[in-house]
Scaffold this motif. Structure first.
Motif, PDB file in Angstrom:
ATOM      1  N   UNK A  60       0.985  -1.723  -0.019  1.00 13.24           N
ATOM      2  CA  UNK A  60      -0.307   0.173  -0.051  1.00 13.24           C
ATOM      3  C   UNK A  60       0.938   1.158   0.224  1.00 13.24           C
ATOM      4  N   UNK A  61       1.878   1.238   0.549  1.00 13.02           N
ATOM      5  CA  UNK A  61       3.107   2.507   0.497  1.00 13.02           C
ATOM      6  C   UNK A  61       3.919   3.001  -0.326  1.00 13.02           C
ATOM      7  N   UNK A  62       3.168   2.423  -1.242  1.00 15.18           N
ATOM      8  CA  UNK A  62       3.929   2.270  -3.048  1.00 15.18           C
ATOM      9  C   UNK A  62       2.728   2.248  -3.888  1.00 15.18           C
ATOM     10  N   UNK A  63       2.809   3.771  -4.228  1.00 17.89           N
ATOM     11  CA  UNK A  63       1.688   4.186  -4.644  1.00 17.89           C
ATOM     12  C   UNK A  63       2.521   5.905  -5.795  1.00 17.89           C
ATOM     13  N   UNK A  64       3.009   5.518  -5.721  1.00 15.38           N
ATOM     14  CA  UNK A  64       3.039   7.003  -7.173  1.00 15.38           C
ATOM     15  C   UNK A  64       4.518   6.674  -7.711  1.00 15.38           C
ATOM     16  N   UNK A  65       4.178   7.170  -8.872  1.00 19.35           N
ATOM     17  CA  UNK A  65       5.004   7.379 -10.130  1.00 19.35           C
ATOM     18  C   UNK A  65       6.331   6.814  -9.939  1.00 19.35           C
ATOM     19  N   UNK A  66       6.780   7.660  -9.005  1.00 19.78           N
ATOM     20  CA  UNK A  66       8.663   7.209  -9.360  1.00 19.78           C
ATOM     21  C   UNK A  66       8.911   6.214  -7.960  1.00 19.78           C
ATOM     22  N   UNK A  67       7.800   5.929  -7.462  1.00 20.85           N
ATOM     23  CA  UNK A  67       8.360   4.477  -6.830  1.00 20.85           C
ATOM     24  C   UNK A  67       8.683   3.614  -7.660  1.00 20.85           C
ATOM     25  N   UNK A  68       7.758   3.264  -8.779  1.00 17.92           N
ATOM     26  CA  UNK A  68       8.236   2.172  -9.575  1.00 17.92           C
ATOM     27  C   UNK A  68      10.103   2.301  -9.653  1.00 17.92           C
ATOM     28  N   UNK A  69      10.645   3.522 -10.439  1.00 18.54           N
ATOM     29  CA  UNK A  69      11.581   3.613 -10.383  1.00 18.54           C
ATOM     30  C   UNK A  69      12.780   3.554  -9.514  1.00 18.54           C
TER      31      UNK A  69
ATOM     32  N   UNK B 102       5.306   2.356 -12.938  1.00 20.26           N
ATOM     33  CA  UNK B 102       4.704   3.384 -12.250  1.00 20.26           C
ATOM     34  C   UNK B 102       3.731   4.140 -12.315  1.00 20.26           C
ATOM     35  N   UNK B 103       4.458   5.075 -13.950  1.00 21.00           N
ATOM     36  CA  UNK B 103       2.759   5.805 -14.451  1.00 21.00           C
ATOM     37  C   UNK B 103       2.157   6.145 -15.244  1.00 21.00           C
ATOM     38  N   UNK B 104       2.379   3.808 -15.202  1.00 17.89           N
ATOM     39  CA  UNK B 104       1.112   3.464 -15.792  1.00 17.89           C
ATOM     40  C   UNK B 104       0.333   3.203 -14.752  1.00 17.89           C
ATOM     41  N   UNK B 105       0.063   3.190 -13.419  1.00 17.33           N
ATOM     42  CA  UNK B 105      -0.670   2.340 -12.469  1.00 17.33           C
ATOM     43  C   UNK B 105      -0.577   3.612 -11.754  1.00 17.33           C
ATOM     44  N   UNK B 106      -0.313   4.461 -11.383  1.00 20.03           N
ATOM     45  CA  UNK B 106      -0.034   5.738 -11.067  1.00 20.03           C
ATOM     46  C   UNK B 106      -0.886   6.839 -11.168  1.00 20.03           C
ATOM     47  N   UNK B 107      -1.064   7.191 -12.339  1.00 16.63           N
ATOM     48  CA  UNK B 107      -1.648   8.593 -13.151  1.00 16.63           C
ATOM     49  C   UNK B 107      -3.023   8.356 -12.917  1.00 16.63           C
ATOM     50  N   UNK B 108      -3.535   9.729 -12.672  1.00 17.21           N
ATOM     51  CA  UNK B 108      -4.778   9.618 -12.543  1.00 17.21           C
ATOM     52  C   UNK B 108      -5.518   9.661 -13.793  1.00 17.21           C
ATOM     53  N   UNK B 109      -6.697   9.570 -14.029  1.00 14.83           N
ATOM     54  CA  UNK B 109      -7.496  10.473 -15.012  1.00 14.83           C
ATOM     55  C   UNK B 109      -7.170   9.951 -16.314  1.00 14.83           C
ATOM     56  N   UNK B 110      -6.435   8.762 -16.440  1.00 14.11           N
ATOM     57  CA  UNK B 110      -5.355   8.393 -17.833  1.00 14.11           C
ATOM     58  C   UNK B 110      -6.984   6.689 -18.613  1.00 14.11           C
ATOM     59  N   UNK B 111      -6.888   7.669 -19.800  1.00 19.37           N
ATOM     60  CA  UNK B 111      -7.526   5.467 -20.021  1.00 19.37           C
ATOM     61  C   UNK B 111      -6.348   5.087 -20.317  1.00 19.37           C
ATOM     62  N   UNK B 112      -6.954   3.427 -20.073  1.00 17.16           N
ATOM     63  CA  UNK B 112      -6.141   2.092 -20.665  1.00 17.16           C
ATOM     64  C   UNK B 112      -4.698   1.874 -21.389  1.00 17.16           C
TER      65      UNK B 112
END
Length: 281
Positions: free
Chosen positions: A136-145, A206-216
């Protein structure tokens, strides 16, 4: 972003798959280390110390830059274990087939690229994805980096322990000088190379998972684009042309693109995180 209670409940399948992968990886590490200890315990001991230094140095760097996500005492060891054990298992199972196939096709130049870059980057990407979906603590795009970096670092450590142990036996002076020499050469010639490649791929995930308002479609496209970038750099580094000049150009190109992209993304993540913290987000 993963927020709702139903979505939180759906973490369980990913956690179970991730734990199963870690178990397989732990068995591979045990077998690898046990076999290496029989012919060169010095390589294992020194290699483990060098690997620990890698982990401490890079985790401290990310911590000082305030880019190390919380609860790192849990997910970071898991990332190292996945990279060193689970990814190595995948390479063992598929790499040799690739290495045998391409010479038969008259494409020996790409044998090492497909035997190494292909299973390695897929395995690392799967690990990053499972970690991001499990914690749960991993929830921002840069966390993936950052997660991707440590998954790749885990693979680097086990690989270098193996190379160093073999080199120790071949060194005419001593096991110690052989092990130290290989670690120094690989550190200087391609510092944290696997970590850089999987860090790039992890940022895309991370960008794909946690960016808001984006289409699949956008999410799949972003993940695929960054995977292609990380995999492409690794592929380019591993190609084996007969010409040494061509090989050096390929490796230099992979280094410039790979390290350049990772540094750019890391700086971008640092600035965005600092801005978010300054406004209390």
């Amino acid at each position: 972003m993963i927020k709702s209670s139903s979505q939180e409940t759906n973490r369980l399948p990913f956690v179970l798959i991730f734990i199963s992968g870690l178990f397989v990886g732990a068995v591979t590490i045990y077998r690898n280390i046990a076999a290496t200890l029989q012919f060169n315990p010095t390589g294992v001991i020194l290699g483990s110390l060098f690997g620990l230094c890698y982990i401490v140095i890079f985790s401290s760097l990310f911590f000082l830059l305030k880019l190390l996500p919380s609860r790192y005492v849990v997910w970071l060891p898991a990332a190292i274990l996945w990279g060193s054990g689970t990814v190595t298992t995948l390479v063992y199972e598929s790499g040799q087939g690739m290495r045998d196939l391409f010479p038969q096709l008259g494409l020996s130049i790409f044998a090492a690229s497909f035997a190494g870059a292909w299973p390695e980057e897929i395995g690392k990407a799967v690990g990053v994805l499972l970690i991001l979906l499990s914690f749960r603590s991993l929830n921002k795009p840069w966390h993936g980096l950052v997660v991707g970096f440590f998954v790749g670092l885990g693979f680097t450590i086990l690989e270098d322990i193996g190379y160093g142990s073999v080199a120790g036996l071949l060194d005419p002076s001593s096991d110690v000088s052989g092990v130290v020499g290989v670690w120094m050469i690989r550190t200087l010639a391609g510092p944290a190379q696997h970590a850089v490649y999987s860090g790039i791929i992890g940022f895309g995930l991370g960008l794909a998972l946690f960016s808001e308002g984006r289409y699949m479609r956008w999410r799949w496209g972003v993940a695929a684009a960054f995977f292609a970038l990380g995999f492409g750099c690794h592929f380019l580094w591993n190609i084996s042309p007969e010409s040494m000049a061509v090989s050096l150009v390929a490796m230099a190109s992979a280094a410039v693109i790979g390290y350049g992209a990772f540094i750019y993304l890391a700086v971008k993540c640092y600035r965005e995180n600092r801005e978010m913290n300054s406004v209390g987000l």
